[in-house]
Design a protein around this motif. Structure first.
Motif, PDB file in Angstrom:
ATOM      1  N   SER A   1       0.850  -1.198   0.000  1.00 41.65           N
ATOM      2  CA  SER A   1       0.000   0.000   0.000  1.00 41.65           C
ATOM      3  C   SER A   1       0.886   1.249   0.000  1.00 41.65           C
ATOM      4  O   SER A   1       1.893   1.313   0.716  1.00 41.65           O
ATOM      5  CB  SER A   1      -0.904  -0.012   1.240  1.00 41.65           C
ATOM      6  OG  SER A   1      -1.354   1.299   1.515  1.00 41.65           O
ATOM      7  N   THR A   2       0.506   2.232  -0.793  1.00 42.88           N
ATOM      8  CA  THR A   2       1.309   3.460  -0.844  1.00 42.88           C
ATOM      9  C   THR A   2       0.914   4.433   0.268  1.00 42.88           C
ATOM     10  O   THR A   2       1.536   5.466   0.442  1.00 42.88           O
ATOM     11  CB  THR A   2       1.121   4.141  -2.207  1.00 42.88           C
ATOM     12  OG1 THR A   2      -0.284   4.217  -2.473  1.00 42.88           O
ATOM     13  CG2 THR A   2       1.807   3.348  -3.311  1.00 42.88           C
ATOM     14  N   LYS A   3      -0.146   4.080   0.992  1.00 39.41           N
ATOM     15  CA  LYS A   3      -0.509   4.856   2.177  1.00 39.41           C
ATOM     16  C   LYS A   3      -0.235   3.989   3.401  1.00 39.41           C
ATOM     17  O   LYS A   3      -0.442   2.770   3.343  1.00 39.41           O
ATOM     18  CB  LYS A   3      -2.000   5.244   2.118  1.00 39.41           C
ATOM     19  CG  LYS A   3      -2.320   6.124   0.909  1.00 39.41           C
ATOM     20  CD  LYS A   3      -3.793   6.433   0.785  1.00 39.41           C
ATOM     21  CE  LYS A   3      -4.028   7.252  -0.497  1.00 39.41           C
ATOM     22  NZ  LYS A   3      -5.461   7.527  -0.722  1.00 39.41           N
ATOM     23  N   PRO A   4       0.259   4.582   4.482  1.00 36.94           N
ATOM     24  CA  PRO A   4       0.637   3.760   5.637  1.00 36.94           C
ATOM     25  C   PRO A   4      -0.549   2.991   6.225  1.00 36.94           C
ATOM     26  O   PRO A   4      -1.655   3.516   6.305  1.00 36.94           O
ATOM     27  CB  PRO A   4       1.178   4.781   6.641  1.00 36.94           C
ATOM     28  CG  PRO A   4       0.676   6.108   6.184  1.00 36.94           C
ATOM     29  CD  PRO A   4       0.494   6.020   4.706  1.00 36.94           C
ATOM     30  N   VAL A   5      -0.273   1.720   6.607  1.00 37.24           N
ATOM     31  CA  VAL A   5      -1.296   0.877   7.234  1.00 37.24           C
ATOM     32  C   VAL A   5      -0.858   0.576   8.668  1.00 37.24           C
ATOM     33  O   VAL A   5       0.275   0.140   8.902  1.00 37.24           O
ATOM     34  CB  VAL A   5      -1.498  -0.443   6.458  1.00 37.24           C
ATOM     35  CG1 VAL A   5      -2.650  -1.244   7.067  1.00 37.24           C
ATOM     36  CG2 VAL A   5      -1.759  -0.167   4.980  1.00 37.24           C
TER      37      VAL A   5
ATOM     38  N   HIS B   1       2.571  -1.509   8.125  1.00 36.52           N
ATOM     39  CA  HIS B   1       3.757  -0.663   8.300  1.00 36.52           C
ATOM     40  C   HIS B   1       3.994  -0.327   9.765  1.00 36.52           C
ATOM     41  O   HIS B   1       5.119  -0.136  10.198  1.00 36.52           O
ATOM     42  CB  HIS B   1       3.597   0.611   7.467  1.00 36.52           C
ATOM     43  CG  HIS B   1       3.327   0.306   6.026  1.00 36.52           C
ATOM     44  ND1 HIS B   1       2.117   0.542   5.420  1.00 36.52           N
ATOM     45  CD2 HIS B   1       4.106  -0.298   5.089  1.00 36.52           C
ATOM     46  CE1 HIS B   1       2.156   0.139   4.158  1.00 36.52           C
ATOM     47  NE2 HIS B   1       3.353  -0.374   3.934  1.00 36.52           N
ATOM     48  N   TYR B   2       2.916  -0.257  10.532  1.00 41.83           N
ATOM     49  CA  TYR B   2       3.015   0.047  11.967  1.00 41.83           C
ATOM     50  C   TYR B   2       2.068  -0.867  12.727  1.00 41.83           C
ATOM     51  O   TYR B   2       1.052  -1.318  12.193  1.00 41.83           O
ATOM     52  CB  TYR B   2       2.626   1.503  12.247  1.00 41.83           C
ATOM     53  CG  TYR B   2       3.436   2.524  11.497  1.00 41.83           C
ATOM     54  CD1 TYR B   2       4.662   2.985  11.993  1.00 41.83           C
ATOM     55  CD2 TYR B   2       2.975   3.054  10.278  1.00 41.83           C
ATOM     56  CE1 TYR B   2       5.404   3.940  11.303  1.00 41.83           C
ATOM     57  CE2 TYR B   2       3.711   3.995   9.577  1.00 41.83           C
ATOM     58  CZ  TYR B   2       4.931   4.442  10.096  1.00 41.83           C
ATOM     59  OH  TYR B   2       5.662   5.381   9.417  1.00 41.83           O
ATOM     60  N   ARG B   3       2.398  -1.115  14.001  1.00 38.88           N
ATOM     61  CA  ARG B   3       1.524  -1.907  14.867  1.00 38.88           C
ATOM     62  C   ARG B   3       1.409  -1.236  16.226  1.00 38.88           C
ATOM     63  O   ARG B   3       2.427  -0.916  16.847  1.00 38.88           O
ATOM     64  CB  ARG B   3       2.086  -3.327  15.058  1.00 38.88           C
ATOM     65  CG  ARG B   3       1.934  -4.241  13.861  1.00 38.88           C
ATOM     66  CD  ARG B   3       2.977  -5.323  13.831  1.00 38.88           C
ATOM     67  NE  ARG B   3       4.313  -4.734  13.798  1.00 38.88           N
ATOM     68  CZ  ARG B   3       4.908  -4.287  12.684  1.00 38.88           C
ATOM     69  NH1 ARG B   3       4.315  -4.414  11.518  1.00 38.88           N
ATOM     70  NH2 ARG B   3       6.104  -3.722  12.744  1.00 38.88           N
TER      71      ARG B   3
ATOM     72  N   PRO C   1       7.881   2.166   6.508  1.00 41.97           N
ATOM     73  CA  PRO C   1       8.702   1.075   7.065  1.00 41.97           C
ATOM     74  C   PRO C   1       8.087  -0.294   6.758  1.00 41.97           C
ATOM     75  O   PRO C   1       6.880  -0.480   6.904  1.00 41.97           O
ATOM     76  CB  PRO C   1       8.686   1.362   8.568  1.00 41.97           C
ATOM     77  CG  PRO C   1       7.476   2.194   8.820  1.00 41.97           C
ATOM     78  CD  PRO C   1       7.178   2.938   7.544  1.00 41.97           C
ATOM     79  N   LYS C   2       8.934  -1.205   6.294  1.00 44.30           N
ATOM     80  CA  LYS C   2       8.448  -2.568   6.017  1.00 44.30           C
ATOM     81  C   LYS C   2       9.286  -3.552   6.816  1.00 44.30           C
ATOM     82  O   LYS C   2      10.527  -3.488   6.772  1.00 44.30           O
ATOM     83  CB  LYS C   2       8.575  -2.874   4.524  1.00 44.30           C
ATOM     84  CG  LYS C   2       7.615  -2.071   3.668  1.00 44.30           C
ATOM     85  CD  LYS C   2       7.747  -2.425   2.203  1.00 44.30           C
ATOM     86  CE  LYS C   2       6.818  -1.509   1.392  1.00 44.30           C
ATOM     87  NZ  LYS C   2       6.994  -1.687  -0.044  1.00 44.30           N
ATOM     88  N   VAL C   3       8.620  -4.463   7.482  1.00 46.28           N
ATOM     89  CA  VAL C   3       9.333  -5.457   8.296  1.00 46.28           C
ATOM     90  C   VAL C   3      10.311  -6.241   7.426  1.00 46.28           C
ATOM     91  O   VAL C   3      11.427  -6.557   7.833  1.00 46.28           O
ATOM     92  CB  VAL C   3       8.333  -6.406   8.996  1.00 46.28           C
ATOM     93  CG1 VAL C   3       9.065  -7.579   9.646  1.00 46.28           C
ATOM     94  CG2 VAL C   3       7.510  -5.647  10.033  1.00 46.28           C
ATOM     95  N   ARG C   4       9.909  -6.542   6.183  1.00 46.84           N
ATOM     96  CA  ARG C   4      10.746  -7.356   5.305  1.00 46.84           C
ATOM     97  C   ARG C   4      12.105  -6.715   5.032  1.00 46.84           C
ATOM     98  O   ARG C   4      13.058  -7.413   4.671  1.00 46.84           O
ATOM     99  CB  ARG C   4      10.031  -7.606   3.983  1.00 46.84           C
ATOM    100  CG  ARG C   4       9.754  -6.306   3.218  1.00 46.84           C
ATOM    101  CD  ARG C   4       8.872  -6.526   2.022  1.00 46.84           C
ATOM    102  NE  ARG C   4       9.546  -7.289   0.991  1.00 46.84           N
ATOM    103  CZ  ARG C   4       8.906  -8.099   0.131  1.00 46.84           C
ATOM    104  NH1 ARG C   4       7.604  -8.266   0.199  1.00 46.84           N
ATOM    105  NH2 ARG C   4       9.556  -8.725  -0.805  1.00 46.84           N
TER     106      ARG C   4
END
Ligand code: NAI
Length: 695
Positions: free
Chosen positions: A87-91, A111-113, A198-201
């Motif tokens: 997604s190009t918008k943060p999730v 991207h965030y939790r 930010p991506k965990v991968r």
């Protein structure tokens, strides 16, 4: 609706809504993907929050879809996670209560939790013989580090979210009881314009000297996993998170996941998982059948079983009155209960305070008047129809109307017991297994006249007592003991033909049984079987047995309680030591029968013990004593130490193939005591149709 979409200012909120735990079934996945697409298409939306309605963020895969094409249909969980991650918008994942399996894998794609404390975080796939197959093994180590992620994935055990605060798994853990959604929306607003996402991968798993740690893990896990391949596969896939690039790790994870799906061990675990759930369903007793309230229990007989049964109620917080005929027997029974609890306290598994709370719920009596108001009474007196008759006539005259009258009989005719009362609809069998405070199985015996509400109450009670309730019809031995009878007969015949107790026990223990028939006999008391055989000699003289078990009892060797049985025992040592006189008795008995003893293979031992049970089980199924094959598997997995990785006797027979089972039986039918191998018509029929018991 399985995922709701709402917009709060510049933030879109996707709320997973698939009760009870927001399982990620096809409809939910579809709605979630649509939600992301809708948010991306809406220029007014700058960020997205994913959360769960009700009592979970998400519990993972939707078990209703297990083994159905829907489980893998597009959009798959992989597609959903990729949609979120790309997604190009943060999730932002807003996590509460339960976040497990696929639910956690979805959160790791965000991207965030952010989370509330007290949420159960887990990747429990290993418990079904699998590994997390949607990136969990690659992403979790990237946020928790190698060691903690490995522990969670290999054990499947949940960790509370607050314990993981401060790791890269969570960007924020809020205060208990605070408004998660409002804070998640505020968080999303704050990060709406931050780039790159930010991506965990893209994170790295840093672990100094990871090879040494991984090797250590392989060794420990291998020793603990026994016959199950999944824990070690978990280690290997987690290892890939360090040693391979993300995409390669993901591919490897997929490959190992698909491999595990095909293993018998995983199939057996999944079979047991569903068998347990379905066991509490009885076709003609709908889920909305009214149940009777159980607030007060009584137990008759404070012996081996009565004491353990009483403890079950006490553990569930239900007060118990224990009734005996003599004060000494009562005192002894009450003291044994306290001693059992004391031991649990010593092991640190119960507090002294809880012990006193439980004991305070227990009272003893010699008078029936004191139990009259109980909602349920469980009889556990001697296994003798005369004694049962006296007790049930008394219960009928004193118990309040509507009380459930249960018997713990292991072999006697429940319908006859019910006939001693004027209220057979209230009579049911509750067959606990020894030790009753430990064993999970509860055979619920449905008499010809047992009321549906009484049956429904017993099934609900089983859950309350943390037992696996399995319904059985009335027959000699019900499901479990009727089958074990054939197993024991074969064990005896094997002795006549050339085997010794330790060979039989070792062969079946190697197959995976917790304990072989002879060690088991010594533990339970060989006199019990002796009494049953004496009764059968009168009731059903056509049934043949090896005489060796009777000869053993004639030697006074009843088992551990008399210092020895098939084996000798030493104080403070549970090991069984072969006894020369016993073995000589066995050999001599063969000679008396005119049998030339032969070398018997372990394979023959296992086949004869297991297939004889399977054949009896086919009769049990055909007669409607058991409702379904998986119920029989549950009885054996929870009450008889049948190896879990083999899924139970019926599941095992299915994996061998019923035609192969039948062929082996035909061969044994030509041997010693061959008449024991008359195949059950259902077995012949299913084998002929190429089907299995569970198919
Ligand atoms: P037990 O001999 O240890 O205990 C029986 C108790 O009942 C004794 O304390 C005795 O004093 C008492 N009793 C006898 N007549 C009585 C009466 N009229 N009123 C009140 N109390 C009376 O026997 P256990 O092993 O506990 O067996 C009890 C029942 O449970 C039997 O029906 C048995 O078949 C069944 N059962 C036993 C299992 C086992 O592994 N021992 C397993 C499952 C069921």
């Amino acid at each position: 609706m399985t995922a709701e979409y709402q917009v709060h200012g510049a933030v879109a909120v996707i709320t997973l809504n698939n009760p009870p735990v927001n399982g990620l079934g096809l409809a939910t996945r579809t709605a979630a993907v649509q939600g992301i697409q809708q948010a991306l298409a809406d220029a007014a939306v700058k960020a997205i929050v994913i959360t769960g309605a009700g009592k979970a963020f998400s519990g993972g895969a939707d078990i209703k879809e297990f083994n159905s094409p829907k489980a893998l249909a597009e959009p798959s969980l992989h597609t959903l996670i990729a949609t979120v991650e790309n997604s190009t918008k943060p999730v932002v994942a807003a996590i509460h209560t339960v976040c497990m399996g696929g639910g956690l894998e979805l959160a790791l794609g965000c991207h965030y939790r952010v989370a509330l404390p007290g949420a159960q975080i887990a990747l429990p796939e290993v418990k079904l013989g699998l590994l997390p197959g949607a990136g969990g093994t690659q992403r979790l180590p990237r946020v928790l580090g190698l060691e903690m992620a490995l522990n969670m994935i290999v054990s499947g055990t949940p960790v509370a979210s607050e314990k993981l605060a401060g790791t890269a798994l969570f960007d924020a853990v809020y205060e208990a009881g605070s408004d998660l959604l409002a804070q998640a929306i505020a968080f999303a607003d704050k990060v709406a314009d931050a780039r790159p996402l930010p991506k965990v991968r893209e994170r790295k798993v840093d672990y100094p000297n990871h090879e040494a740690f991984l090797q250590f893990s392989r060794n420990t896990v291998k020793a603990m996993a026994g016959p199950f391949p999944a824990p070690l596969e978990c280690v290997e896939t987690v290892a890939a998170s360090v040693t391979r690039k993300f995409e390669d790790g993901l591919k490897f994870e997929r490959e190992r996941f698909l491999h595990l799906m095909q293993t018998t061990e995983s199939k057996a675990l999944r079979h047991a998982f569903f068998a347990e759930r379905v066991a509490s369903k009885v076709p003609d007793v709908p889920a909305d059948t009214p149940v009777r309230s159980i607030k007060q229990a009584a137990v008759i007989g404070a012996g081996t079983m009565g004491g353990g049964i009483a403890m079950n109620f006490l553990n569930a917080g239900i007060p118990v009155v224990l009734l005996e005929t003599r004060q000494e027997a009562l005192d002894k029974g009450m003291a044994t209960i306290r001693k059992n609890y004391d031991n649990t306290v010593k092991k640190g598994k119960l507090t002294a305070e809880k012990l006193e709370q439980r004991m305070a719920l227990l009272t003893g009596t010699l008078a029936y008047a004191d139990i009259a108001q109980a909602d349920i009474v469980v009889e556990a007196v001697f296994e003798d129809m005369g004694v049962k008759e006296t007790v049930f006539r008394q219960l009928d005259s004193v118990m309040k109307p509507g009380a459930i009258l249960a018997s713990n009989t292991s072999t006697l005719d429940l319908n006859r017991i019910a006939s001693f009362t004027s209220r057979p609809q209230d009579v049911i069998g509750l067959h606990f297994f020894s030790p009753a405070n430990v064993m999970k199985l509860l055979e619920i015996v449905r008499g010809a006249q047992t009321g549906k509400d009484v049956l429904a109450t017993a099934l609900a009670l089983a859950k309350k007592l943390k037992k696996t309730g399995v319904v059985s019809g009335v027959c000699d031995g019900f499901i479990g003991n009727r089958m074990i009878e054939q197993y024991s007969r074969q064990a005896g015949f094997l002795l006549d033909e050339g085997a010794l107790p330790e060979q039989v026990d070792q062969a079946i223990e190697k197959f995976g049984f917790a304990m072989g028939p002879f060690r088991m006999g010594d533990l339970a008391g060989n006199d019990i079987g002796w009494a049953i055989r004496k009764r059968r000699a009168i009731e059903s003289p056509e049934i043949t047995y090896s005489r060796s078990a009777d000869l053993l009892c004639e030697m006074g060797r009843f088992g551990q309680k008399t210092g020895g049985g098939w084996y000798d025992y030493k104080a403070g040592d549970r090991k069984a030591y072969p006894n020369e006189q016993v073995n000589a008795m066995i050999v001599q008995h063969s000679a008396q029968l005119g049998i030339t003893r032969r070398q018997i293979s372990d394979q023959e031992i296992v086949e004869r013990l297991v297939y004889s049970m399977v054949n009896e089980a086919a009769h049990i199924l055909e007669e409607g004593i058991a409702l379904r094959a998986s119920d029989i598997d549950m009885v054996y997995l929870t009450g008889y130490g049948f190896p879990l990785f083999r899924g139970g006797p019926m599941f095992y027979a299915d994996t061998v193939g019923l035609a192969n089972v039948l062929a082996a039986m035909a061969q044994y039918a030509r041997g010693y005591q061959g008449s024991a191998w008359q195949p059950a018509p259902l077995l012949v029929k299913l084998a002929g149709e190429g089907k299995g018991f569970n198919s």
